[in-house]
Design a protein around this motif. Structure first.
Motif, PDB file in Angstrom:
ATOM      1  N   THR A   1      85.887 -30.141  51.307  1.00 14.94           N
ATOM      2  CA  THR A   1      87.242 -30.320  50.331  1.00 14.94           C
ATOM      3  C   THR A   1      88.108 -29.245  50.933  1.00 14.94           C
ATOM      4  N   GLY A   2      87.539 -28.066  51.241  1.00 19.62           N
ATOM      5  CA  GLY A   2      88.202 -26.786  51.564  1.00 19.62           C
ATOM      6  C   GLY A   2      89.012 -27.185  52.780  1.00 19.62           C
TER       7      GLY A   2
ATOM      8  N   GLU B   1      91.906 -29.439  52.401  1.00 22.51           N
ATOM      9  CA  GLU B   1      92.882 -28.829  51.821  1.00 22.51           C
ATOM     10  C   GLU B   1      93.562 -27.861  52.785  1.00 22.51           C
TER      11      GLU B   1
ATOM     12  N   ARG C   1      92.186 -38.269  46.457  1.00 24.55           N
ATOM     13  CA  ARG C   1      91.805 -36.560  46.464  1.00 24.55           C
ATOM     14  C   ARG C   1      93.151 -36.137  47.418  1.00 24.55           C
TER      15      ARG C   1
ATOM     16  N   GLU D   1      96.482 -36.240  46.198  1.00 28.58           N
ATOM     17  CA  GLU D   1      96.742 -35.259  45.145  1.00 28.58           C
ATOM     18  C   GLU D   1      96.970 -33.800  45.849  1.00 28.58           C
TER      19      GLU D   1
ATOM     20  N   LEU E   1     100.184 -31.490  45.458  1.00 22.64           N
ATOM     21  CA  LEU E   1     100.235 -29.997  45.102  1.00 22.64           C
ATOM     22  C   LEU E   1     100.780 -29.082  46.011  1.00 22.64           C
ATOM     23  N   ALA E   2     100.749 -29.562  47.402  1.00 23.98           N
ATOM     24  CA  ALA E   2     101.439 -28.834  48.442  1.00 23.98           C
ATOM     25  C   ALA E   2     103.072 -29.230  48.392  1.00 23.98           C
TER      26      ALA E   2
END
Lengths: 385, 385
Positions: free
Chosen positions: B57-58, B61, B85, B88, B92-93
């Motif tokens: 997940t990191g 991202e 995800r 999303e 967020l970015a």
């Protein structure tokens, strides 16, 4: 003997090779609960703890993106590489770092820190590197900073990466809102995991103001733990096994005895190196118990010295960062540190100095070091009951 | 048998307990070089590779924060949890996700993807989940998407977390700019590390437009590797040892044979489950080779089924996500997957179904499964020389 990753005991190493389990199973729930509850004891808090599958740098970034919002004033003592990095992270998050600087090897005074609180009353947070790994400086005023943060309503974030588990930081009592540490320093587990404590105040802020990062959203980790004893994203299972075992070892020893052991070994290092004619970089009051920074004598070359120590004596120490490169070497005094490590390192350093042309009094240094290691014996008995 | 973390061989597990070394030593330089060069072969690219000490997940991202800037249009097929995800993270970015949605168990058509390229000609990037772990759907048009990305000058990012090493993705040939995978899926190492490939085009963009995150700044990792064969931040040494060994195993087997093995085992699973009277969630054309999603018969309860399979047969499979919870179970067909895993899982599933009141033809299912596993034998010989 570098200042992290540090040596890892067999018990902790071997824990890693347990079979891979599902991270959504009851076996994992129990493993994680025991880590989280153990971590509370290490942080000395009843508040939430979080385990991140990430390097310490990731966790430091998490501490910033969870609390700092564009335009926030943030007080940051900067006295080495890691304070510098913190201030850069704060800037990247849109914050305005209020720097309190000190030359390498020194620390900002508590007066200068208090002045910054007074001058920047609306400051959102204060971010403090408890122990500057790059210079071997510790901040002895953490309790006082906590009181200032409480008085001014400022969030208190402690970068305790090379500090927690080796030096004193009762997180709840001293009012630390976010404390960050990681696996491979004083907790003596392999690198790859970070631990954080999150105060009620910090948690409330994060829940009401979710960060831009999903991976680093600490409130998400806390919710998953509360509801299911799970992590939102796949945890590094072998490292969870390792930190579980490492925390057990910390609790078996007891935090008080563990910190005393670090202090005693650090003192023996400083006294022993002094007896060899070497000067510590840092004054006694702000000297680290976990990273021993020592100035080279004039005629000793950093690379040649560390190469011989490493290749001939199998002892690895670190050099200096930035302006201190070539001027100092740094010894880790962390985690499993014992009289054996101190004596072996000291005598190897003495031998290399001798082989490279220095005049050193090895007998005297060994006598003094041994003397200063003596208190370790009493640590094998309970300090308090 | 969950879809990751998957089983890890003894060779890989045991590699973790090598002594902790300095991450600034020549021993580490060699370890990391071998990982990076091996990773190039796994990604089938001559471009840069990066290893992140972080969960998948990191790394996902990281793929977003390195390329997406506020206002950017980003094409994202969404057909399950992980696509959701991704979208999303893009929001967020500050990006504007252009969603191409499909119901759970289906995939967006290549026509609908092409249409999105045509309609959003300025789109910055297309982010594709190659294999949707939550539904067992694979995208069979990755090569075609690469051609579209090239035609429209769009960056192509592949979330290959549950795909790479088990299915076909020649990164350079198919024009993938960023490919993300992690340790605990088809590469069969423990969780806690992620691998990324970075094309020249992506690298140039990142260097000219550094991301807001220091920890996830891929160009920083590439620079450190080029200059020193080091990582900018402390790497998880035991997991580096593990991924080193895991990549060696992949290369010893050969990517072509490895992918064939995954396909053969997946096919045997689908045919065997079908012979037990179970229906796959997904149509054949877009069926995953690494995550087998199977619908429950009407009278079988998800929790009761998985509990008996786990407790009585020591085989753990996963349930469904979101709207699919209770309706499907998911079996990992990844990494070390072999005929033994397939047969043991199939016969245990059959037994549980029988014990829970279903009528199943175990003999027939075993015969069919065994038949479909037969091609594995020829994979023990080199496929190509």
């Amino acid at each position: 003997m570098i200042p992290g990753p540090t040596n890892v005991s067999d018990r902790v190493m071997n824990a890693m090779i347990s079979p891979i389990i599902s991270h959504r199973s009851s076996d994992f729930h129990q493993l994680y609960s025991e880590i989280a509850e153990g971590a509370q004891q290490v942080f000395e808090t009843t508040d939430d703890t979080v385990v991140l599958t990430s390097s310490g740098t990731g966790a430091i970034e998490a501490s910033v993106v969870n609390l700092v919002r564009p335009g926030d004033e943030v007080i940051v003592p900067v006295f080495g590489e890691f304070g510098q990095r913190l201030s850069e992270s704060i800037e990247l998050a849109g914050g305005k770092p209020i720097l309190i600087e000190a030359p390498l090897g020194e620390a900002p005074t508590i007066d200068s820190i208090e002045e910054a609180f007074e001058k920047h009353k609306g400051a959102k947070a204060v971010y403090v590197v408890c122990n500057e790994t790059s210079t071997g400086v510790r901040i002895p005023w953490l309790k006082h900073i906590g009181e200032l943060a409480s008085k001014y309503g400022t969030l208190f974030v402690a970068d305790a990466v090379s500090y927690l588990g080796g030096d004193e930081l009762p997180v709840e009592q001293w009012g630390v809102d976010l404390c960050v540490t990681c696996s491979q320093k004083c907790l003596a587990a392999p690198p790859g995991l970070s631990l954080l404590s999150v105060s009620k105040k910090a948690r409330k802020f994060i829940e009401e103001n979710p960060p831009m990062s999903k991976f680093f959203d600490l409130s998400n980790y806390i919710r998953f733990y509360e509801r299911k004893k799970e992590t939102p994203f796949t945890p590094s299972l072998p490292l969870y096994r390792a930190i579980h075992e490492a925390i057990l070892l910390v609790l078996e020893e007891g935090m008080e005895r563990r910190i005393q052991r670090h202090k005693t070994c650090a003192n023996a290092f400083y006294q022993g190196f002094k007896a060899l004619g070497l000067k510590p970089l840092v004054e006694e009051e702000i000297r680290s118990n976990t990273v021993i920074a020592i100035r080279y004598p004039q005629n000793i070359d950093d690379k040649r010295f560390r190469k011989m120590l490493d290749e001939e004596f199998r002892i690895t120490v670190a050099g200096g960062f930035g302006d201190l490169a070539g001027k100092i070497f740094r010894v880790g005094c962390m985690g499993e540190i014992s009289s054996h490590h101190v004596l072996a390192t000291l005598s190897a350093v003495a031998s290399v100095l001798k082989l490279q042309g220095e005049t050193v009094n090895i007998d005297e240094a060994l006598r003094i070091t041994t003397d200063h290691l003596r208190p370790l014996k009493s640590l094998q008995q309970p300090l308090s009951t």
